[in-house]
Design a protein around this motif. Structure first.
Motif, PDB file in Angstrom:
ATOM      1  N   ILE A 177       0.831  -1.213   0.000  1.00  0.00           N
ATOM      2  CA  ILE A 177       0.000   0.000   0.000  1.00  0.00           C
ATOM      3  C   ILE A 177       0.860   1.256   0.000  1.00  0.00           C
ATOM      4  N   ALA A 178       1.790   1.325   0.964  1.00  0.00           N
ATOM      5  CA  ALA A 178       2.554   2.559   1.167  1.00  0.00           C
ATOM      6  C   ALA A 178       3.516   2.860   0.025  1.00  0.00           C
ATOM      7  N   SER A 179       3.988   1.819  -0.654  1.00  0.00           N
ATOM      8  CA  SER A 179       4.922   2.058  -1.758  1.00  0.00           C
ATOM      9  C   SER A 179       4.245   2.726  -2.945  1.00  0.00           C
ATOM     10  N   LYS A 180       2.900   2.645  -3.028  1.00  0.00           N
ATOM     11  CA  LYS A 180       2.155   3.202  -4.149  1.00  0.00           C
ATOM     12  C   LYS A 180       1.289   4.408  -3.754  1.00  0.00           C
ATOM     13  N   ARG A 181       1.042   4.575  -2.463  1.00  0.00           N
ATOM     14  CA  ARG A 181       0.052   5.562  -2.007  1.00  0.00           C
ATOM     15  C   ARG A 181       0.564   6.990  -2.168  1.00  0.00           C
ATOM     16  N   VAL A 182      -0.367   7.850  -2.625  1.00  0.00           N
ATOM     17  CA  VAL A 182      -0.125   9.290  -2.678  1.00  0.00           C
ATOM     18  C   VAL A 182      -1.251   9.950  -1.908  1.00  0.00           C
ATOM     19  N   ALA A 185       5.700   6.709   0.680  1.00  0.00           N
ATOM     20  CA  ALA A 185       7.017   6.079   0.759  1.00  0.00           C
ATOM     21  C   ALA A 185       8.111   7.058   1.131  1.00  0.00           C
ATOM     22  N   GLU A 186       7.863   8.352   0.899  1.00  0.00           N
ATOM     23  CA  GLU A 186       8.864   9.372   1.218  1.00  0.00           C
ATOM     24  C   GLU A 186       8.647   9.997   2.598  1.00  0.00           C
TER      25      GLU A 186
END
Length: 399
Positions: free
Chosen positions: A265-270, A279-280
């Motif tokens: 989820i977090a690697s793609k979520r904006v 992710a940042e």
């Protein structure tokens, strides 16, 4: 060599653990069905039987693999990555295939003489009404939280044998009862671990022979009547060390499952409002770092503790009581530690994470439900551990 002996020889710990890992995608797919039906599907149990999971701790004399507990826990943690409900009932049912080895051999024959794949459920709450009669006991009562009981033909139930002239103290025992002597009541409506089907068990005036009971004091002292418990190191481990880990270790695997879902989820979520990438976000990065470090630490400590317990059993030495007290607390502390980290993962996924469609949501609620088990109360066992370190007497004998 018989076909069964050849099969036992061919199955290795590495193979069993890999089979569990290979089942993770299937369990992820089946988890919503288990949740909706409030029980693990029969097809899933059949796959687990075919994979040999329930035989990991089962005595070889009854077609089991008689492997070390570390294998059992590796299997359980792997299954929990896919579905914690499945891993939960695996833990409590498969550990019974170890516990039955502590019973008189006749009790083992009653369970497995016709079919060595028969499973045993449990509810150890000492609420049974026990009346001594010739040759055994008349036994009645109602017990809650019997996980996976719909899949089992026998059940272990708790009760206290009243004091006698020969034994002036109450004797807490486990009573082994066949399917024909108990009823299952559909009571399992919960927010977590729905798939465990942990329904109530009712027994009405059943006769339980003396040989189908097991005293907790025998489990504590290592004086069990089972023939394998006198000869084979695996069955010399204290019951109070193995069973509590069977109800805490699925939370470790479920935390890994939550981490896996979070990464996806977090690697793609904006973020919808900020437009920034999760992710940042340094807080999101730290959340997954802490969670993964915790899982690795808990796994290492779990396996280390059973390395020591098995080393003691192989050497014929009882594990030091202070070590057992420490291990007992460490087991109870696992679910709360896991819960804290998965909640942080949940927070970092924003508003979408509160929807029931979120893959994180089930892990959070299942771990929270697992924390409710009496064996997973870190305060009770932590107080005892701390008190002993400060020079007070040990008050726990389920060690």
């Amino acid at each position: 060599m018989t076909a069964q002996q050849q099969n036992l020889q061919d199955v290795t710990p590495e193979l069993i653990i890999q089979r569990a890992k290979d089942m993770i995608p299937y369990l992820q797919e089946q988890a919503p069905r288990a949740q909706a039906e409030r029980k693990i599907p029969d097809a899933t149990i059949a796959k687990m039987q075919a994979a040999g999971f329930f035989r990991v701790l089962q005595p070889k004399r009854w077609g089991g693999y008689q492997m070390d507990p570390q294998v059992f826990f590796e299997v359980q943690m792997a299954l929990a990555e896919g579905c914690m409900s499945t891993a939960w009932i695996y833990g409590v049912i498969a550990v019974h295939n170890w516990q039955i080895a502590l019973f008189d051999l006749q009790a083992q024959e009653d369970v497995w003489k016709d079919d060595t794949s028969v499973l045993i459920a449990s509810s150890y709450m000492p609420v049974g009404k026990v009346e001594p009669v010739d040759g055994g006991f008349k036994f009645s009562g109602r017990w809650a939280f019997s996980s996976g009981c719909d899949h089992c033909d026998w059940v272990f139930l708790g009760g206290v044998v009243p004091p006698t002239a020969d034994n002036p103290n109450p004797d807490y025992r486990t009573f082994l009862v066949p399917r024909g002597d108990f009823k299952v009541l559909d009571t399992w409506h919960t927010f977590g671990l729905q798939g465990t089907g942990s329904n109530d068990i009712v027994v009405e005036d059943a006769f339980v022979p003396e040989y189908r009971t097991h005293s907790s004091l025998d489990g504590f002292r290592g004086t069990n009547p089972g023939i394998d418990s006198k000869e084979i190191p695996l069955y010399k481990i204290p019951f109070g060390q193995l069973f509590p880990r069977a109800v805490s270790s699925s939370t470790i695997g479920a935390t890994q499952g939550a981490i896996n879902a979070y990464r996806d989820i977090a690697s793609k979520r904006v973020g919808s409002n900020s437009g920034s990438k999760t992710a940042e976000d340094p807080h999101a990065q730290m959340a997954v770092s802490r969670a993964q470090a915790l899982v690795d630490q808990l796994k290492l400590r779990l396996l280390q503790s059973f390395d020591q317990l098995m080393a003691d059993a192989n050497a014929g030495n009882p594990t030091d009581i202070n070590q057992r007290i420490q291990y007992r607390y460490e087991s109870a502390a696992v679910p709360e530690a896991c819960l804290a980290e998965v909640l942080e993962l949940q927070k970092m996924c924003g508003g979408r994470a509160i929807f029931t469609s979120s893959p994180l949501q089930r892990f959070v609620l299942d771990i929270l439900a697992g924390r409710a088990h009496v064996a997973n109360n870190p305060y009770q066992f932590g107080r005892n551990y701390g008190a002993v370190q400060l020079g007070l007497e040990n008050t726990d004998f389920f060690l």
